[in-house]
Scaffold this motif. Structure first.
Motif, PDB file in Angstrom:
ATOM      1  N   PRO A   1      -2.758   4.366  -4.305  1.00  0.00           N
ATOM      2  CA  PRO A   1      -2.825   5.096  -3.030  1.00  0.00           C
ATOM      3  C   PRO A   1      -1.791   6.199  -2.898  1.00  0.00           C
ATOM      4  O   PRO A   1      -1.953   7.091  -2.055  1.00  0.00           O
ATOM      5  CB  PRO A   1      -2.593   3.994  -1.991  1.00  0.00           C
ATOM      6  CG  PRO A   1      -3.077   2.741  -2.647  1.00  0.00           C
ATOM      7  CD  PRO A   1      -2.699   2.893  -4.100  1.00  0.00           C
TER       8      PRO A   1
ATOM      9  N   TRP B   1      -7.978  14.414  -5.286  1.00  0.00           N
ATOM     10  CA  TRP B   1      -7.759  13.749  -4.007  1.00  0.00           C
ATOM     11  C   TRP B   1      -8.102  14.754  -2.924  1.00  0.00           C
ATOM     12  O   TRP B   1      -7.414  15.763  -2.787  1.00  0.00           O
ATOM     13  CB  TRP B   1      -6.298  13.323  -3.867  1.00  0.00           C
ATOM     14  CG  TRP B   1      -5.821  12.327  -4.876  1.00  0.00           C
ATOM     15  CD1 TRP B   1      -5.290  12.587  -6.104  1.00  0.00           C
ATOM     16  CD2 TRP B   1      -5.814  10.908  -4.730  1.00  0.00           C
ATOM     17  NE1 TRP B   1      -4.953  11.420  -6.732  1.00  0.00           N
ATOM     18  CE2 TRP B   1      -5.259  10.367  -5.912  1.00  0.00           C
ATOM     19  CE3 TRP B   1      -6.217  10.042  -3.714  1.00  0.00           C
ATOM     20  CZ2 TRP B   1      -5.107   8.993  -6.099  1.00  0.00           C
ATOM     21  CZ3 TRP B   1      -6.063   8.679  -3.910  1.00  0.00           C
ATOM     22  CH2 TRP B   1      -5.518   8.167  -5.088  1.00  0.00           C
TER      23      TRP B   1
ATOM     24  N   TRP C   1       0.869  -1.182   0.000  1.00  0.00           N
ATOM     25  CA  TRP C   1       0.000   0.000   0.000  1.00  0.00           C
ATOM     26  C   TRP C   1       0.907   1.233   0.000  1.00  0.00           C
ATOM     27  O   TRP C   1       1.417   1.642   1.042  1.00  0.00           O
ATOM     28  CB  TRP C   1      -0.909  -0.013   1.230  1.00  0.00           C
ATOM     29  CG  TRP C   1      -1.919   1.095   1.261  1.00  0.00           C
ATOM     30  CD1 TRP C   1      -1.753   2.342   1.798  1.00  0.00           C
ATOM     31  CD2 TRP C   1      -3.252   1.049   0.740  1.00  0.00           C
ATOM     32  NE1 TRP C   1      -2.902   3.078   1.648  1.00  0.00           N
ATOM     33  CE2 TRP C   1      -3.840   2.308   1.008  1.00  0.00           C
ATOM     34  CE3 TRP C   1      -4.005   0.070   0.089  1.00  0.00           C
ATOM     35  CZ2 TRP C   1      -5.152   2.615   0.630  1.00  0.00           C
ATOM     36  CZ3 TRP C   1      -5.300   0.364  -0.287  1.00  0.00           C
ATOM     37  CH2 TRP C   1      -5.867   1.619  -0.017  1.00  0.00           C
TER      38      TRP C   1
ATOM     39  N   TRP D   1       1.011   7.941   0.608  1.00  0.00           N
ATOM     40  CA  TRP D   1       0.585   9.121  -0.138  1.00  0.00           C
ATOM     41  C   TRP D   1       1.756  10.095  -0.315  1.00  0.00           C
ATOM     42  O   TRP D   1       2.497  10.379   0.616  1.00  0.00           O
ATOM     43  CB  TRP D   1      -0.548   9.835   0.593  1.00  0.00           C
ATOM     44  CG  TRP D   1      -0.822  11.212   0.057  1.00  0.00           C
ATOM     45  CD1 TRP D   1      -0.365  12.392   0.552  1.00  0.00           C
ATOM     46  CD2 TRP D   1      -1.571  11.534  -1.113  1.00  0.00           C
ATOM     47  NE1 TRP D   1      -0.798  13.438  -0.221  1.00  0.00           N
ATOM     48  CE2 TRP D   1      -1.537  12.931  -1.254  1.00  0.00           C
ATOM     49  CE3 TRP D   1      -2.272  10.764  -2.042  1.00  0.00           C
ATOM     50  CZ2 TRP D   1      -2.191  13.589  -2.296  1.00  0.00           C
ATOM     51  CZ3 TRP D   1      -2.919  11.416  -3.080  1.00  0.00           C
ATOM     52  CH2 TRP D   1      -2.878  12.799  -3.200  1.00  0.00           C
TER      53      TRP D   1
ATOM     54  N   VAL E   1      -6.696  12.402   2.407  1.00  0.00           N
ATOM     55  CA  VAL E   1      -5.732  11.500   1.791  1.00  0.00           C
ATOM     56  C   VAL E   1      -4.790  10.879   2.804  1.00  0.00           C
ATOM     57  O   VAL E   1      -4.302   9.771   2.619  1.00  0.00           O
ATOM     58  CB  VAL E   1      -4.908  12.215   0.687  1.00  0.00           C
ATOM     59  CG1 VAL E   1      -5.775  12.542  -0.492  1.00  0.00           C
ATOM     60  CG2 VAL E   1      -4.227  13.453   1.232  1.00  0.00           C
ATOM     61  N   ASN E   2      -4.549  11.582   3.895  1.00  0.00           N
ATOM     62  CA  ASN E   2      -3.637  11.055   4.907  1.00  0.00           C
ATOM     63  C   ASN E   2      -4.374  10.418   6.089  1.00  0.00           C
ATOM     64  O   ASN E   2      -3.758  10.113   7.106  1.00  0.00           O
ATOM     65  CB  ASN E   2      -2.725  12.175   5.421  1.00  0.00           C
ATOM     66  CG  ASN E   2      -1.748  12.629   4.357  1.00  0.00           C
ATOM     67  OD1 ASN E   2      -1.155  11.805   3.676  1.00  0.00           O
ATOM     68  ND2 ASN E   2      -1.593  13.928   4.192  1.00  0.00           N
TER      69      ASN E   2
ATOM     70  N   ARG F   1      -8.742   5.415   1.258  1.00  0.00           N
ATOM     71  CA  ARG F   1      -8.494   6.503   0.323  1.00  0.00           C
ATOM     72  C   ARG F   1      -9.821   7.031  -0.212  1.00  0.00           C
ATOM     73  O   ARG F   1     -10.789   6.285  -0.349  1.00  0.00           O
ATOM     74  CB  ARG F   1      -7.628   6.052  -0.860  1.00  0.00           C
ATOM     75  CG  ARG F   1      -6.153   5.905  -0.553  1.00  0.00           C
ATOM     76  CD  ARG F   1      -5.493   7.257  -0.304  1.00  0.00           C
ATOM     77  NE  ARG F   1      -4.071   7.098  -0.036  1.00  0.00           N
ATOM     78  CZ  ARG F   1      -3.549   6.887   1.163  1.00  0.00           C
ATOM     79  NH1 ARG F   1      -4.350   6.794   2.212  1.00  0.00           N
ATOM     80  NH2 ARG F   1      -2.257   6.770   1.338  1.00  0.00           N
TER      81      ARG F   1
ATOM     82  N   SER G   1      -2.793   6.430   5.782  1.00  0.00           N
ATOM     83  CA  SER G   1      -1.783   6.255   4.750  1.00  0.00           C
ATOM     84  C   SER G   1      -0.973   4.988   4.942  1.00  0.00           C
ATOM     85  O   SER G   1      -0.134   4.641   4.129  1.00  0.00           O
ATOM     86  CB  SER G   1      -0.836   7.462   4.729  1.00  0.00           C
ATOM     87  OG  SER G   1      -0.234   7.617   5.984  1.00  0.00           O
TER      88      SER G   1
END
Length: 229
Positions: A113, A148, A66, A69, A153-154, A169, A157
């Motif tokens: 991601p 995004w 994964w 970001w 987005v975080n 996400r 992460s």
């Protein structure tokens, strides 16, 4: 109200995948993937897609590839399906003809991601069959984009073992409102959605979708769902 898609793991080669990873079939079956789809109710309008992945054990979570970001990664990139990839297919209608002859257009969205993404346009089932597929264009020179949300987005992460959702996400795709409570993505009316995910655990790809063809084929519209707000 969002429409929730619970994605199922393709099982056609599940025993082989479990052996490759040295885990039980039950452990792979316990991976939970869901996608929440909604339309924002204020301008600018977006198709909002929230991807959530829950791994059954900490060790499995740490083995999931994964990407972290990275804001400097945001931009168009091809071949994202060769890595962990968040996908969604959009179609205005489902053809009644056999899949190989279906000629209704549709859109494919890929997102990593880490911030990379791609939007592709198909005229019919896997047509054109070039690799990479033709990019979805807003005009003759501009590729279609997705957003995004910076506030989310975080939010997850990496591995977050204190939560039931280990990885998360959000994607926002611009839409145009139409009469009769319909919306279009770059000219394609949203009538059917097929959110799906490819998860790479170590060197093994696992395919998740609401429903699967055999072998897995995300482009097979016989397995797509009606989008209901």
């Amino acid at each position: 109200m969002s429409q929730v898609f619970h994605l199922r793991l393709a099982t056609d080669s599940l025993a082989i995948q479990a052996q490759q990873l040295g885990v039980s079939i039950a452990a792979l079956s316990d991976i939970r993937v869901s996608v929440h789809a909604d339309i924002s109710q204020t301008s600018p309008f977006y198709l909002k897609l929230q991807y959530q992945v829950s791994m059954p054990t900490p060790s499995m979570a740490h083995r999931l590839e994964w990407p972290v970001w990275q804001s400097d990664k945001v931009g168009f990139a091809d071949y994202l399906w060769e890595e962990t990839c968040l996908e969604c297919f959009i179609s205005a209608k489902i053809p009644q003809a056999p899949m190989a002859k279906a000629n209704a257009p549709y859109i494919e969205i890929n997102a990593s991601p880490d911030g990379r993404y791609a939007l592709y346009q198909f005229d019919g089932y896997r047509h054109p069959d070039t690799l990479p597929p033709p990019a979805l264009m807003t005009d003759l020179q501009t590729r279609a984009m997705l957003d995004w949300p910076t506030s989310s987005v975080n939010s997850s992460s990496g591995v977050n073992l204190a939560r039931s959702v280990d990885f998360e996400r959000y994607l926002h795709i611009p839409v145009t409102p139409l009469p009769h409570q319909q919306y279009a993505v770059y000219g394609t009316v949203i009538e059917h959605l097929h959110p799906c995910v490819i998860l790479w655990v170590d060197k093994t790809a696992l395919y998740f979708a609401p429903s699967h063809a055999t072998p897995p084929d995300f482009h097979n519209r016989q397995h797509w769902c009606k989008f209901v707000l």
